[in-house]
Design a protein around this motif. Structure first.
Motif, PDB file in Angstrom:
ATOM      1  N   LEU A  12       3.507   8.610   7.627  1.00 40.43           N
ATOM      2  CA  LEU A  12       2.869   7.839   6.559  1.00 40.43           C
ATOM      3  C   LEU A  12       2.784   6.369   6.932  1.00 40.43           C
ATOM      4  O   LEU A  12       1.760   5.705   6.737  1.00 40.43           O
ATOM      5  N   THR A  61       0.255   5.651   9.721  1.00 42.43           N
ATOM      6  CA  THR A  61      -1.131   5.782   9.278  1.00 42.43           C
ATOM      7  C   THR A  61      -1.546   4.633   8.365  1.00 42.43           C
ATOM      8  O   THR A  61      -2.678   4.143   8.445  1.00 42.43           O
ATOM      9  N   ALA A  62      -0.633   4.197   7.514  1.00 41.95           N
ATOM     10  CA  ALA A  62      -0.987   3.218   6.487  1.00 41.95           C
ATOM     11  C   ALA A  62      -0.952   1.774   6.983  1.00 41.95           C
ATOM     12  O   ALA A  62      -1.837   0.971   6.652  1.00 41.95           O
ATOM     13  N   LEU A  77      -3.442   4.539   1.811  1.00 45.74           N
ATOM     14  CA  LEU A  77      -4.013   5.748   2.409  1.00 45.74           C
ATOM     15  C   LEU A  77      -5.180   6.312   1.604  1.00 45.74           C
ATOM     16  O   LEU A  77      -5.913   7.175   2.087  1.00 45.74           O
ATOM     17  N   GLN A 104       0.857   5.027  -0.245  1.00 46.39           N
ATOM     18  CA  GLN A 104      -0.143   5.998  -0.703  1.00 46.39           C
ATOM     19  C   GLN A 104      -1.428   5.296  -1.150  1.00 46.39           C
ATOM     20  O   GLN A 104      -2.527   5.813  -0.936  1.00 46.39           O
TER      21      GLN A 104
END
Length: 561
Positions: free
Chosen positions: A427, A430-431, A397, A394
């Protein structure tokens, strides 16, 4: 006279010697010829030996005699730059020297030994390592054990009654000598293991455990108690595993020692991890990363956001690689923050934090706190659980660049580790911007390197992976400098997986490890084993060492050009 001898052997022209003599050199003629590049140090040494009627000896290839070395105390041997290396049948002591012209030192050596002496000339750069080997810190432990009567009946009961605190106590001295020997050997870990009949001490050097010393069994209690006192651990509790730490000073270096104990059937076993707090940061080139990989790696490191992972087993150099990445980003325009266990490198300009379980500062809790400190770059020492993994992803991101390590066999397996921790595929895709897989592989000892004929299986693996043949094969035969292993020092072996659009699609589809790895290789990733074979081709390591360290997996048949 040396100049004439060199000229007589056609090693150097008379005119070159005359030119150096006319220049009124500051050093002896032999050293001036070496500085001028006209001779090697070995040639000068052998000529000196002939001039003085003796022989030149390569101390890396000689079996050093510890009994002979005892004829000259360590401090005198170092001061006089001389080393007794053997004894003849008539009692004559053979002494290796560096300077046959220092008559005063030769006389002092002979007087100190008090027996007939025959001098031989040591090859360049081999005397000092031999001195360190024979007069090692552990060489003094027998004296300590005997001096304090530790092998007498009843000694165990006397010493186990309380934790030793006197600096002159035998257990204190043995622990100090043990740590000093570990530093001398460049050991990463020290293993103290009670056996049925004795106490075994082993050092992990270049990733391999070396059997170093055995003590009487009754010294185990006092030695382990001393270590537990230093690490502020409960010396009474022996049944449960304990962890602790302390610092140890050796010369100008401060060593951070991590202690872990556990109970075996023969008693408490202790593992010590040695971390030098003043270690210098290594560049990518010094790590052994090839130029093309370093370019890709640096491009990933300089991403404004995302996550870069280093994967590999314990002791594969992941933290060192992460710090090298951090060093590339360390400037006053960025806020760099770390959460680690432990802090292995102290970096000026970086805000470093250490986890503290007692204060409930875990990786996850520490990472949450760091996010409130306006960081640009975050280094998470290790992703150990799903909570830490989720917060790290997170963070990547939401505009931060995250560096971290993960235990996995290779770069693509690290992605499956994140999936196993419960993170959603979208996730991760994307990260994660890239993953580095790595190992540390032992290098052939250059002092005992020689040609050999490899097993047919090793030759076949090399040719299959590289698509080429190799003419001359090199291995280390074992010498005093490499403790007989044939290897000295380690170098990194890497593979860098870039999260391309195709790779991100496969991650989102939960593709298998084989499919992810095959796609990464087809898109230009050079596997670790192929990189290791490049090092074999350069005679840096061997096929056997590569097979010991890296699994030969699907897709590793890859051209190393």
């Amino acid at each position: 006279m040396l100049g004439k001898l060199l000229a007589d052997h056609s090693l150097v022209e008379d005119s070159a010697i005359e030119a150096i003599l006319w220049s009124q050199p500051e050093e002896r003629i032999g050293q001036e010829l070496v500085k001028a590049g006209l001779l090697t140090e070995l040639q000068v040494t052998e000529a000196l030996a002939e001039q003085f009627g003796t022989v030149a000896v390569d101390l890396t290839r000689v079996v050093l005699d510890k009994e002979a070395a005892e004829q000259l105390p360590a401090d005198r041997a170092r001061a006089l730059n001389s080393l007794p290396i053997g004894q003849m049948a008539d009692g004559t002591v053979v002494v290796a020297i560096a300077d046959p012209t220092n008559t005063a030192a030769l006389i002092e050596v002979a007087e100190a030994i008090g027996r007939p002496v025959e001098f031989v000339l040591a090859h360049p750069h081999t005397l000092e390592p031999a001195l360190e080997s024979l007069y090692s810190a552990f060489g003094q432990t027998a004296t300590v054990v005997e001096a304090f009567g530790l092998i007498e009946d009843g000694a165990e009961e006397r010493l186990s009654a309380s934790a030793p605190v006197d600096d002159n106590a035998p257990a204190v001295q043995i622990v100090n000598l043990m740590l000093a020997e570990g530093i001398r050997l460049r050991a990463s870990d020290i293993h103290i293991e009670p056996q049925a009949e004795d106490l075994r001490v082993r050092f992990r050097v270049d990733g391999t455990l070396l059997d170093s010393k055995r003590f009487p069994a009754n010294i185990a209690g006092p030695v382990i108690s001393r270590i537990k006192v230093l690490a502020d651990m409960n010396i009474i509790e022996r049944r449960r595993p304990q962890d602790g730490q302390f610092t140890f000073q050796v010369d100008d270096a401060t060593i951070d020692v991590r202690v872990a104990t556990t109970l075996t059937i023969h008693g408490e076993r202790v593992a010590l991890r040695l971390l030098e707090t003043s270690r210098t940061l290594l560049t990518l080139n010094e790590l052994g990363m090839p130029h093309d990989l370093a370019v890709t790696f640096e491009r990933l490191v300089r991403s404004p956001l995302g996550m870069l992972l280093c994967s590999g087993p314990t002791g594969s150099g992941k933290t060192t690689t992460l710090y090298s990445a951090l060093g590339l980003l360390n400037d006053s325009g960025r806020n760099l923050m770390t959460i680690e266990d432990p802090v292995e490198y102290v970096m000026p300009g970086v805000n470093q934090h250490q986890i503290n379980e007692a204060a409930e500062i875990t990786f996850a809790a520490g990472l949450k706190a760091l996010l409130r400190q306006d960081p640009d770059v975050i280094l998470v020492g290790e992703i150990r659980d799903s909570e830490t993994a989720r917060i790290a992803v997170q963070s990547a991101l939401t505009g931060h660049f995250v560096l971290s390590s993960l235990h996995a066999v290779d770069s693509t397996a690290a992605l499956h580790r994140l999936l196993d921790m419960g993170l959603e595929p979208f996730l991760i895709s994307t990260a994660v911007s890239g993953v580095v897989g790595q190992r540390l592989i032992r290098q052939i000892c250059t002092h005992c390197a020689t040609t050999y004929t490899p097993p047919a299986e090793h030759r076949e693996i090399f040719e299959r992976v590289t698509g080429t043949t190799k003419g001359e094969w090199i291995q280390g035969t074992g010498c005093n400098l490499c403790s007989g292993t044939g290897f000295r020092g380690r170098i990194g072996v890497y593979e860098v997986m870039v999260a391309t659009p195709r790779m991100k699609t496969l991650i989102g589809q939960r593709a298998s490890h084989e499919e992810l790895r095959g796609t990464a290789i087809s898109q230009g990733m050079k596997p670790m084993f192929a990189q290791a074979m490049s090092l074999v081709n350069e005679s840096v390591t061997t096929v056997g060492e590569a097979l010991r360290t890296i699994a030969l997996e699907f897709g590793d048949e890859h051209d190393t050009d």
